[in-house]
Design an enzyme around this catalytic site. Structure first.
Site: not given
Ligand SMILES: [Zn+2]
Length: 152
Positions: A84, A86, A89, A48, A61, A59
């Site tokens: 986990s 969002c 993503c 991030n 990912e 982010h």
């Molecule tokens: Zn995300």
């Protein structure tokens, strides 16, 4: 698709954790990710960078995904993330057909991993204590920044 063994998943998670720690050291939000190919080749990793780049779209990912460059197909690939994913993503995972997501923890934030599972993405939730402790400590010290990142 073959099931991923937990030992391999843990090894891959360590890469994502290293990214998260690097982000924390830079003054950023400690979430890291890595994308692995169907044969287990590391394709890209990232973290991030909302704070570092003044860019809310980076982010962990998406950073790992972009670092991997163009792939002909995402079939069989695995996105490993410390937290986990969002909705943004999770959408990326579905948009590009990433087959599997390894999630470090979903205690401090519950993202879209159930939705992904319902839509045929293989999910492995590792429930990693280190990932959860890192996020808890960060959220406690930086509640405003955290709420900004998750859109509250
Ligand atoms: Zn995300």
């Amino acid at each position: 698709m073959e099931l991923l063994d937990r030992a391999t998943a843990r090894t891959w998670l360590a890469t994502a954790v290293a990214e998260a720690r690097a982000g924390l050291a830079e003054g950023g939000i400690p979430i890291g990710a890595a994308l692995y190919g169907a044969d287990g080749t590391p394709l890209g990793r990232g973290r991030n960078r909302r704070v570092q780049d003044d860019d809310p779209s980076v982010h962990a990912e998406t950073a790992a995904f972009r670092a991997a460059g163009r792939q002909r197909s995402y079939r069989g690939t695995t996105m490993v993330t410390t937290l986990s994913p969002c909705w943004y993503c999770s959408g990326l995972v579905r948009q590009f057909g990433i087959s599997r997501v390894v999630v470090g923890e979903a205690v401090t934030f519950h993202g879209g991993h159930h939705w992904l599972a319902e839509n045929g993405v293989q999910i492995m939730l590792l429930d990693d204590a280190e990932c959860a402790a890192m996020m808890r400590a960060f959220i406690e010290k930086n509640p405003a920044l955290w709420h900004e990142d998750i859109g509250l």
